[in-house]
Design an enzyme around this catalytic site. Sequence first.
Site, mmCIF file in Angstrom:
data_model
loop_
_atom_site.group_PDB
_atom_site.id
_atom_site.type_symbol
_atom_site.label_atom_id
_atom_site.label_comp_id
_atom_site.label_asym_id
_atom_site.label_seq_id
_atom_site.Cartn_x
_atom_site.Cartn_y
_atom_site.Cartn_z
ATOM 1 N N ALA A 17 0.811 -1.225 0.000
ATOM 2 C CA ALA A 17 0.000 0.000 0.000
ATOM 3 C C ALA A 17 0.841 1.271 0.000
ATOM 4 O O ALA A 17 0.289 2.357 -0.041
ATOM 5 C CB ALA A 17 -0.949 -0.012 1.196
ATOM 6 N N GLY A 18 2.165 1.118 0.038
ATOM 7 C CA GLY A 18 3.003 2.321 0.143
ATOM 8 C C GLY A 18 2.926 3.195 -1.103
ATOM 9 O O GLY A 18 2.907 2.697 -2.219
ATOM 10 N N ARG A 22 9.120 9.042 -2.264
ATOM 11 C CA ARG A 22 10.538 9.347 -2.459
ATOM 12 C C ARG A 22 11.089 8.804 -3.773
ATOM 13 O O ARG A 22 12.211 9.133 -4.175
ATOM 14 C CB ARG A 22 11.357 8.828 -1.277
ATOM 15 C CG ARG A 22 11.293 9.775 -0.074
ATOM 16 C CD ARG A 22 11.716 9.109 1.203
ATOM 17 N NE ARG A 22 13.074 8.624 1.151
ATOM 18 C CZ ARG A 22 13.580 7.715 1.988
ATOM 19 N NH1 ARG A 22 12.824 7.201 2.937
ATOM 20 N NH2 ARG A 22 14.829 7.340 1.875
ATOM 21 N N ASP A 112 7.996 -3.926 -0.875
ATOM 22 C CA ASP A 112 9.152 -3.111 -1.275
ATOM 23 C C ASP A 112 10.466 -3.717 -0.788
ATOM 24 O O ASP A 112 11.490 -3.057 -0.775
ATOM 25 C CB ASP A 112 8.995 -1.669 -0.775
ATOM 26 C CG ASP A 112 9.063 -1.550 0.743
ATOM 27 O OD1 ASP A 112 9.129 -2.594 1.427
ATOM 28 O OD2 ASP A 112 9.048 -0.412 1.243
ATOM 29 N N ASN A 367 23.891 -20.518 -45.142
ATOM 30 C CA ASN A 367 24.886 -19.463 -44.916
ATOM 31 C C ASN A 367 24.301 -18.138 -45.392
ATOM 32 O O ASN A 367 23.951 -17.997 -46.562
ATOM 33 C CB ASN A 367 26.162 -19.784 -45.689
ATOM 34 C CG ASN A 367 27.257 -18.786 -45.361
ATOM 35 O OD1 ASN A 367 28.077 -19.019 -44.486
ATOM 36 N ND2 ASN A 367 27.259 -17.658 -46.060
HETATM 37 C C1 UD1 Z 1 8.578 -1.144 9.567
HETATM 38 C C2 UD1 Z 1 8.565 -1.841 10.926
HETATM 39 C C3 UD1 Z 1 9.950 -1.681 11.565
HETATM 40 C C4 UD1 Z 1 10.993 -2.270 10.644
HETATM 41 C C5 UD1 Z 1 10.922 -1.634 9.256
HETATM 42 C C6 UD1 Z 1 11.810 -2.383 8.299
HETATM 43 C C7 UD1 Z 1 6.321 -1.660 11.834
HETATM 44 C C8 UD1 Z 1 5.440 -0.938 12.771
HETATM 45 N N1 UD1 Z 1 7.571 -1.232 11.767
HETATM 46 O O1 UD1 Z 1 8.802 0.228 9.805
HETATM 47 O O2 UD1 Z 1 9.986 -2.349 12.795
HETATM 48 O O3 UD1 Z 1 12.273 -2.099 11.206
HETATM 49 O O4 UD1 Z 1 9.576 -1.714 8.730
HETATM 50 O O5 UD1 Z 1 11.891 -1.696 7.097
HETATM 51 O O6 UD1 Z 1 5.894 -2.602 11.222
HETATM 52 N N2 UD1 Z 1 2.244 -0.287 5.060
HETATM 53 C C9 UD1 Z 1 0.934 -0.362 4.647
HETATM 54 N N3 UD1 Z 1 0.002 0.323 5.326
HETATM 55 C C10 UD1 Z 1 0.305 1.076 6.409
HETATM 56 C C11 UD1 Z 1 1.645 1.172 6.824
HETATM 57 C C12 UD1 Z 1 2.589 0.462 6.115
HETATM 58 O O7 UD1 Z 1 0.624 -1.060 3.678
HETATM 59 O O8 UD1 Z 1 -0.634 1.647 6.982
HETATM 60 C C13 UD1 Z 1 3.249 -1.045 4.298
HETATM 61 C C14 UD1 Z 1 4.218 -0.132 3.570
HETATM 62 O O9 UD1 Z 1 3.779 0.130 2.256
HETATM 63 C C15 UD1 Z 1 5.491 -0.937 3.565
HETATM 64 C C16 UD1 Z 1 5.414 -1.721 4.864
HETATM 65 O O10 UD1 Z 1 4.051 -1.770 5.214
HETATM 66 O O11 UD1 Z 1 5.535 -1.855 2.494
HETATM 67 C C17 UD1 Z 1 6.243 -1.089 5.978
HETATM 68 O O12 UD1 Z 1 5.761 0.199 6.256
HETATM 69 P P1 UD1 Z 1 6.733 1.401 6.589
HETATM 70 O O13 UD1 Z 1 5.933 2.621 6.774
HETATM 71 O O14 UD1 Z 1 7.850 1.459 5.618
HETATM 72 O O15 UD1 Z 1 7.272 0.943 8.007
HETATM 73 P P2 UD1 Z 1 8.593 1.400 8.712
HETATM 74 O O16 UD1 Z 1 8.328 2.622 9.495
HETATM 75 O O17 UD1 Z 1 9.718 1.402 7.766
HETATM 76 MG MG MG Z 2 9.955 1.344 5.611
#
Ligand code: UD1
Ligand code: MG
Length: 454
Positions: A17-18, A22, A112, A367
């Site tokens: 869902a990200g 960036r 990702d 050939n």
């Molecule tokens: C998350 C972890 C963290 C870990 C890190 C590794 C949690 C709370 N934290 O943090 O412990 O060290 O990943 O990279 O899990 N996503 C959704 N919906 C949301 C939020 C996130 O689909 O509401 C998805 C994002 O698209 C992504 C993944 O979940 O693919 C991780 O989300 P992200 O916001 O990157 O978490 P971090 O803060 O990096």
């Molecule tokens: Mg992350």
Amino acid sequence: MTEMQPARTCLAIVLAAGEGTRMKSARPKVLHEVAGRSLLGHVLAAVTTAGADALAVVIGPDRPDVAAEVRKHAPHAAVFIQSERKGTAHAVLAARESLAGKHDDVLVAFADTPLVRPETFADLRKALHGGVGVAALGFEAKDPAGYGRFVTQDGALHAIVEHKDADEATRRITLCNAGLMALNGHKALAILDAIGCANAQNEYYLTDAVAVARAQGLKTVARVAPEAEVQGVNDRVQLAAVEADFQRRKRLEAMLAGATLIAPETVFFSHDTVIGRDVLIEPNVVFGPGVKVADNAVIHAFSHLEGASVGSSASIGPYARLRPGAELAKGARVGNFVEIKAAAIGEGAKVNHLTYIGDAEIGANANIGAGTITCNYDGFVKSRTIIGEGAFVGSNSALVAPVTIGAGAYVGSGSVITRDVKPDALAVARGRQMEREGWASAFRAAAQARKARQ
Ligand code: UD1
Ligand code: MG
């Protein structure tokens, strides 16, 4: 008891869902590619290889492109929409319907994070035995800032604390959360539903599954992977870093499987490239998607292959381009500055210099002389050229398709062939050579005299 244990069923939930702001891209982050396959495609393939028999993908709202990519790789996957971004546990719960306790194991993966190997997912699943509710994947971080930290005691995982919620002592921990998790499928909903959002970000953290599971009397364990394997993509610099690591992995695989790469760091593979044994790959070769190279073939320097199959002991390049549908039989030779598209080149046939062969069939041991062109397109339709076994096409010939050159026939150099040539015939289609003896000296004398009079 020798009775076979029934295989454990597994649901994989992939969070995609990200927005990936960036990346500075019109394309959603998870559709960016590594080695010719989207980040999402890599993760779907890995969890499937790790034995996931059901897939759920959580995507953001208004993302038909991401949904289409899911269907392309996993037509049976369920797609769920997380309409508001309220954290990783909230995202997993968007797939609530899939989570209703039907599966023994639940894997959670981030779309990702494309380099996680199927074996690593499988190990996480294996960790779910003997009352283990949650198995989380960690890594030793060179720079732990921003990551969740693994709080362990006597080797057991007690909790995961997000960076923003961690105190000084916890921030000194270098064992970090990669984000991937396996949960006991029969307990997963009860665990996830008990996760709250009283934290620094007011988000439902998937990482809280560890503390919640322990509070529910379940065991929680950690597994550790190399940092390179769990690196995520947030911007194009990280995308390039992931690509580089993926390429390193593919080069190692090819070499360990018996191919020689003279300068491996200059060879670029696609995610699906298949290379046989005793294949020699010279420097600066690029493989696009869908290439198979059979044993003992040689790919000379600076060649580009895509959607092509190279038979055993065939030889390509240097500077050859094989486009989709190029199929080279055993021992075929395609030399420098030759482009082949949608064409079968027969066993031992030679197309060695400066040639375009498109929409064609070339018989064994034929050939094809330097500079031969199949004229396959009239601006509206593509037509085929068929060249029989052992035929000899002289240099600089244009074969205007549709046209057939019979087996064993000769085509004189510089011909423009517009009609079929019978087997074993000679076809010459060019201006007939004429010669006037002494013409040049007479011409020069006359011209000089004209000039002198002026
Ligand atoms: C998350 C972890 C963290 C870990 C890190 C590794 C949690 C709370 N934290 O943090 O412990 O060290 O990943 O990279 O899990 N996503 C959704 N919906 C949301 C939020 C996130 O689909 O509401 C998805 C994002 O698209 C992504 C993944 O979940 O693919 C991780 O989300 P992200 O916001 O990157 O978490 P971090 O803060 O990096
Ligand atoms: Mg992350």
